[in-house]
Scaffold this motif. Structure first.
Motif, PDB file in Angstrom:
ATOM      1  N   ASP A 220     -61.803   8.386  -8.194  1.00 51.08           N
ATOM      2  CA  ASP A 220     -60.826   8.760  -9.211  1.00 51.08           C
ATOM      3  C   ASP A 220     -59.475   8.847  -8.510  1.00 51.08           C
ATOM      4  O   ASP A 220     -59.146   9.858  -7.896  1.00 51.08           O
ATOM      5  CB  ASP A 220     -61.211  10.104  -9.840  1.00 51.08           C
ATOM      6  CG  ASP A 220     -60.237  10.540 -10.922  1.00 51.08           C
ATOM      7  OD1 ASP A 220     -59.262   9.797 -11.189  1.00 51.08           O
ATOM      8  OD2 ASP A 220     -60.438  11.619 -11.520  1.00 51.08           O
ATOM      9  N   SER A 221     -58.702   7.772  -8.617  1.00 49.96           N
ATOM     10  CA  SER A 221     -57.438   7.725  -7.873  1.00 49.96           C
ATOM     11  C   SER A 221     -56.381   8.630  -8.480  1.00 49.96           C
ATOM     12  O   SER A 221     -55.323   8.826  -7.898  1.00 49.96           O
ATOM     13  CB  SER A 221     -56.920   6.279  -7.819  1.00 49.96           C
ATOM     14  OG  SER A 221     -56.680   5.794  -9.118  1.00 49.96           O
ATOM     15  N   ARG A 222     -56.654   9.185  -9.659  1.00 51.21           N
ATOM     16  CA  ARG A 222     -55.693  10.118 -10.263  1.00 51.21           C
ATOM     17  C   ARG A 222     -55.887  11.538  -9.744  1.00 51.21           C
ATOM     18  O   ARG A 222     -55.053  12.402  -9.981  1.00 51.21           O
ATOM     19  CB  ARG A 222     -55.847  10.094 -11.788  1.00 51.21           C
ATOM     20  CG  ARG A 222     -55.540   8.749 -12.412  1.00 51.21           C
ATOM     21  CD  ARG A 222     -55.975   8.689 -13.861  1.00 51.21           C
ATOM     22  NE  ARG A 222     -57.421   8.839 -13.994  1.00 51.21           N
ATOM     23  CZ  ARG A 222     -58.086   8.743 -15.135  1.00 51.21           C
ATOM     24  NH1 ARG A 222     -57.433   8.509 -16.252  1.00 51.21           N
ATOM     25  NH2 ARG A 222     -59.394   8.893 -15.172  1.00 51.21           N
ATOM     26  N   GLN A 223     -56.997  11.792  -9.069  1.00 49.46           N
ATOM     27  CA  GLN A 223     -57.273  13.121  -8.554  1.00 49.46           C
ATOM     28  C   GLN A 223     -56.235  13.512  -7.508  1.00 49.46           C
ATOM     29  O   GLN A 223     -55.815  12.695  -6.695  1.00 49.46           O
ATOM     30  CB  GLN A 223     -58.674  13.149  -7.943  1.00 49.46           C
ATOM     31  CG  GLN A 223     -59.141  14.515  -7.494  1.00 49.46           C
ATOM     32  CD  GLN A 223     -60.564  14.465  -6.947  1.00 49.46           C
ATOM     33  OE1 GLN A 223     -61.208  13.421  -7.006  1.00 49.46           O
ATOM     34  NE2 GLN A 223     -61.037  15.574  -6.425  1.00 49.46           N
ATOM     35  N   VAL A 382     -47.950  10.640  -1.777  1.00 47.71           N
ATOM     36  CA  VAL A 382     -48.279   9.920  -3.012  1.00 47.71           C
ATOM     37  C   VAL A 382     -49.751  10.170  -3.314  1.00 47.71           C
ATOM     38  O   VAL A 382     -50.522  10.612  -2.461  1.00 47.71           O
ATOM     39  CB  VAL A 382     -48.015   8.401  -2.883  1.00 47.71           C
ATOM     40  CG1 VAL A 382     -46.533   8.135  -2.677  1.00 47.71           C
ATOM     41  CG2 VAL A 382     -48.831   7.797  -1.753  1.00 47.71           C
ATOM     42  N   HIS A 383     -50.158   9.855  -4.541  1.00 47.46           N
ATOM     43  CA  HIS A 383     -51.535  10.125  -4.948  1.00 47.46           C
ATOM     44  C   HIS A 383     -52.484   8.971  -4.647  1.00 47.46           C
ATOM     45  O   HIS A 383     -53.694   9.120  -4.777  1.00 47.46           O
ATOM     46  CB  HIS A 383     -51.585  10.422  -6.453  1.00 47.46           C
ATOM     47  CG  HIS A 383     -51.406   9.204  -7.313  1.00 47.46           C
ATOM     48  ND1 HIS A 383     -50.162   8.684  -7.618  1.00 47.46           N
ATOM     49  CD2 HIS A 383     -52.307   8.382  -7.922  1.00 47.46           C
ATOM     50  CE1 HIS A 383     -50.311   7.610  -8.373  1.00 47.46           C
ATOM     51  NE2 HIS A 383     -51.600   7.400  -8.578  1.00 47.46           N
ATOM     52  N   TYR A 384     -51.957   7.831  -4.230  1.00 49.96           N
ATOM     53  CA  TYR A 384     -52.815   6.661  -4.016  1.00 49.96           C
ATOM     54  C   TYR A 384     -53.772   6.899  -2.854  1.00 49.96           C
ATOM     55  O   TYR A 384     -53.410   7.532  -1.861  1.00 49.96           O
ATOM     56  CB  TYR A 384     -51.958   5.424  -3.756  1.00 49.96           C
ATOM     57  CG  TYR A 384     -51.190   4.977  -4.971  1.00 49.96           C
ATOM     58  CD1 TYR A 384     -51.782   4.155  -5.926  1.00 49.96           C
ATOM     59  CD2 TYR A 384     -49.881   5.402  -5.187  1.00 49.96           C
ATOM     60  CE1 TYR A 384     -51.088   3.761  -7.059  1.00 49.96           C
ATOM     61  CE2 TYR A 384     -49.182   5.017  -6.318  1.00 49.96           C
ATOM     62  CZ  TYR A 384     -49.785   4.193  -7.252  1.00 49.96           C
ATOM     63  OH  TYR A 384     -49.104   3.819  -8.375  1.00 49.96           O
ATOM     64  N   PRO A 385     -55.007   6.385  -2.955  1.00 53.84           N
ATOM     65  CA  PRO A 385     -55.975   6.570  -1.862  1.00 53.84           C
ATOM     66  C   PRO A 385     -55.468   6.095  -0.504  1.00 53.84           C
ATOM     67  O   PRO A 385     -55.774   6.695   0.509  1.00 53.84           O
ATOM     68  CB  PRO A 385     -57.182   5.743  -2.328  1.00 53.84           C
ATOM     69  CG  PRO A 385     -57.116   5.807  -3.827  1.00 53.84           C
ATOM     70  CD  PRO A 385     -55.644   5.765  -4.137  1.00 53.84           C
TER      71      PRO A 385
END
Length: 584
Positions: A220-223, A382-385
Motif C-alpha cells: 500500500d504505497s499510500r501508507q 516522500v511517501h513513495y516506497p
C-alpha cells in the motif's frame, strides 16, 4: 531534553482574507494526510540551521512575525467545502508558533528536532508551520523551521530563509524589502490553461501503456511510513565524466539520471515499457516574478521510458529529453487526471526521481548580520516506497529514500551498486552501445552467474542404466520400485520381469542399433517394457495410444521400428504398417 518555552502572539480574531483552490499536488498531500491521521506525516518538512555568533532572539522572533505578515499563503489552512472539494483559506493574521529550548548537546538538539518534525499539523488550523530556537551554548544556536509541504516547495525554502534573515538584519522592518509577489498570480495563470490540450498531449504520450511499474506491487504505497535514507556521493571524476558526456550529446544531467533509472527499472521488472514519477518545478516563466514567488508550485508527473531494442543508450537519453520537452507546457495537469487518461488500474508507479537544482546557500542566510551558519540539517521525505533525490555539484549526491517495511538495507545496497554501475556505463558509453546490451550485474554477480552456477562438474558412473538398475535391485531387492494405482512392484520383481521380456526380445533379434516402438499405456508394464528394451541395448520409441491413428501410422512408417510392443488394447496399431508386434 532541555526546557521549552512556547510563545504565541495573540491578536484579534482573524478574518478570511482570501480563498484559493488547491494545486494538483496539494490535493494529493491533503489526501495522504487524511489517509492515516494517526501515523507520522512524511510531508512534514524541516530545515535546521546551526548559527554561531551573537543572536538577538527577540529580533529573530519579530522577523518571523513580519515574514508571516508578508505572505498570505504562509497563513493558510485547508477547509472542506459543502460541495465536497477542499480549498486553502488565507487568514488575515495568525499566532506565531514560536518555541525556545535549551539543549546540552548536539544529540539533544537532534532529539528536539526529531520530535518537532514528527508532530503532525492539523491542516484545518493555520499556520501550518513552526519556529523553534534551540540554545546550545554561548553564542551557539540551532534554528528550526518546520512546515507542512502544502506551503512550500524546495525552491521556496531558501527564498523564505533569505527573507527571514534579511528581516532580521532590518530588525523586522518590512520596508527594507520589496513587496512580496502575490501567490494568487500563479492561480490566475493556472486557471487560464487549456486542460483539454494538456489531456490530449498526455493521452498521446502514454498511448499503449498497459501496466504500471511497481517494485513493490503488493504494498500500500499510500501508507505513511517514515522512510530511511542512504546517501551516496559520486566521485569527482565520475561526476565530471557524466557532465561532459551529457554536454557532448546535448542532454541534461537530469535526463541522464532519468534514462539510467528507467533502464534500471526495466531490468529489475523484466519489462520494456517503464513508468516512474518525477517532480517538476512548475514555475511558468509567463508569470511575472515567478522565480521569487513563495509557495508550492511543484508537480509530480509520469516519465515513460519505452525501450527500443535497436536504440543506443545515448539515443535513448536524447529521445527521452525530446519527449519531456514536448510535454513541458502541460506539466501543470494533476497526476490523478493523467492516471485517468491511461485506463491503467492502480497507481502507475511506486518510484520517484527528484533532481534538485536549488541547493541552499548558507552565506545567504547570515551575510552582514554578525552570524555564521555552521551547518544545515534538511529533512524532506516522500511517501513513495523508493525515491532518488539527486543533488548536483562537484560531486553528485544521490539520496536514496526507501520504506524499511518494503526494502532491506542489503536490497538498497545492491540497488545502489547497480544504479551507480549504470551511471558509469552512461559516462563511458559510445554512440554504438545499445541499451539492450547493458547488464546490471555487479562483478560479483557476473562471477557467480558465469562460474559459480556453472560449476556443475560431477563424477558420472561408467555403467549404463540397465547396470545401475540391476545394482539397485541387488542392493534393495524388496524396496518398492514402481507404484501404479493399487499395484506395487519391488525392484527384484521388476528386474526379473524385465529380464524375461529382454530374453524374448533378443530371441526376436532385438539388440544394439535396433529400434523398438512402445505402444503401452501408462502402467507397470510400460516401465517394465522400457527397462527390457534398454537391457537389450536397443532404443525405444514411445507412442501414446491416445494419439490420432494417422499420427501413429506416420510415426511407425517414418521410424520403421523392428518391433512394436503392445497390449491387447493397442495391438491393432501395428496392422496399418505391418510392423511385427509382441504383446505384454
Amino acid at each position: 531534553m532541555g526546557d521549552l518555552t512556547v510563545r504565541k502572539t495573540i491578536r484579534n480574531k482573524p478574518r478570511i482574507e482570501n480563498v484559493l483552490p488547491l494545486t494538483a499536488l496539494q490535493e494529493g498531500l491533503v489526501f495522504h494526510a487524511a489517509y492515516d491521521d494517526q501515523a507520522p506525516d512524511v510531508y512534514n518538512v524541516q530545515l535546521g540551521i546551526d548559527l554561531e555568533g551573537v543572536l538577538d532572539t527577540e529580533v529573530l522572533r519579530r522577523a518571523a512575525e513580519t515574514l508571516l505578515s508578508r505572505h498570505g499563503n504562509l497563513r493558510i489552512s485547508v477547509r472542506r467545502r459543502a460541495q465536497g472539494d477542499s480549498v486553502q483559506v488565507v487568514q488575515s493574521h495568525v499566532p506565531l508558533p514560536w518555541t525556545e529550548a535549551e539543549a546540552g548537546s548536539e544529540a539533544e538538539a537532534d532529539e528536539i528536532a526529531r520530535a518537532d518534525r514528527s508532530r503532525r499539523f492539523d491542516l484545518a488550523a493555520a499556520p501550518l508551520l513552526r519556529f523553534t530556537l534551540i540554545r546550545l551554548g554561548e553564542d551557539r544556536h540551532r534554528f528550526l523551521f518546520t512546515t507542512h509541504h502544502l506551503l512550500l516547495d524546495g525552491w521556496s525554502m531558501p527564498l523564505v530563509m533569505q527573507e527571514l534573515f534579511m528581516l532580521y538584519g532590518s530588525r523586522g522592518d518590512a520596508r527594507a524589502l520589496p513587496p512580496a509577489v502575490p501567490y494568487e498570480n500563479y492561480f490566475r495563470w493556472l486557471a487560464a490553461q487549456d486542460n483539454a490540450d494538456a489531456e490530449n498531449a498526455w493521452r498521446a504520450a502514454l498511448a499503449g501503456l498497459e501496466d504500471p511499474t511497481r517494485l513493490a506491487p503488493r504494498a500500500d504505497s499510500r501508507q505513511s511510513v517514515t522512510p530511511r535514507h542512504r546517501v551516496v556521493r559520486l566521485s569527482r571524476e565520475l561526476t565530471e565524466a557524466l557532465t561532459q558526456q551529457a554536454r557532448r550529446h546535448e542532454v541534461t544531467l537530469s535526463t541522464a539520471v532519468q534514462a539510467t533509472w528507467g533502464l534500471l527499472l526495466a531490468r529489475l521488472t523484466g519489462r520494456e515499457d517503464i513508468v516512474f514519477g518525477t517532480t517538476v518545478a512548475g514555475r511558468p516563466p509567463e508569470v511575472p516574478g515567478i522565480e521569487n514567488m513563495v509557495g508550492l508550485f511543484i508537480n509530480t508527473i509520469p516519465v515513460r521510458v519505452l525501450l527500443d531494442p535497436s536504440e543506443s543508450l545515448l539515443g535513448l537519453a536524447a529521445r527521452l529529453q525530446q519527449e519531456q520537452a514536448g510535454l513541458s507546457a502541460h506539466q501543470h495537469l494533476g497526476m490523478a487526471d493523467i492516471q485517468r487518461l491511461t485506463g491503467v488500474n492502480g497507481e502507475l508507479f511506486d518510484t520517484l526521481i527528484v533532481f534538485e537544482n536549488y541547493p541552499l546557500d548558507p552565506d545567504a542566510f547570515s551575510e552582514a548580520h554578525g552570524l555564521r551558519v555552521a551547518g544545515l540539517h534538511s529533512h524532506n521525505d516522500v511517501h513513495y516506497p523508493l525515491a532518488l533525490i539527486t543533488l548536483p555539484g562537484d560531486e553528485i549526491t544521490l539520496d536514496f529514500s526507501y520504506r524499511p517495511d518494503l526494502f532491506t538495507e542489503p536490497d538498497i545496497e545492491l540497488f545502489i551498486q547497480r544504479y551507480t554501475r549504470l551511471l558509469t556505463t552512461f559516462a563511458e558509453a559510445t554512440p554504438q552501445l545499445l541499451a539492450r546490451d547493458i547488464t546490471l550485474l555487479t562483478p560479483e554477480e557476473q562471477r557467480q552467474a558465469v562460474e559459480g552456477w556453472n560449476d556443475t562438474a560431477r563424477e558420472v558412473p561408467s555403467a549404463g542404466v540397465a547396470e545401475l538398475f540391476e545394482a539397485q535391485a541387488m542392493h534393495s531387492p524388496e524396496a518398492t520400485a514402481v507404484v501404479f494405482e493399487s499395484e506395487e512392484v519391488s525392484y527384484a520383481e521388476l528386474n526379473a520381469r524385465a529380464d524375461d521380456l529382454a530374453r524374448a526380445l533378443r530371441a526376436r533379434g532385438i539388440g544394439s542399433e535396433r529400434l523398438v516402438a512402445l505402444a503401452v499405456p501408462r502402467s507397470v508394464e510400460m516401465v517394465m517394457s522400457m527397462l527390457a528394451v534398454v537391457k537389450t541395448g536397443a532404443a525405444y520409441l514411445p507412442i501414446d495410444p491416445d494419439y490420432p491413428a494417422g499420427r501413429i501410422a506416420y510415426m511407425l512408417t517414418d521410424a520403421a521400428p523392428a518391433l512394436l510392443i503392445a497390449t491387447d488394447a493397442t495391438k491393432h496399431l501395428a496392422e496399418a504398417t505391418g510392423t511385427p508386434r509382441l504383446l505384454v
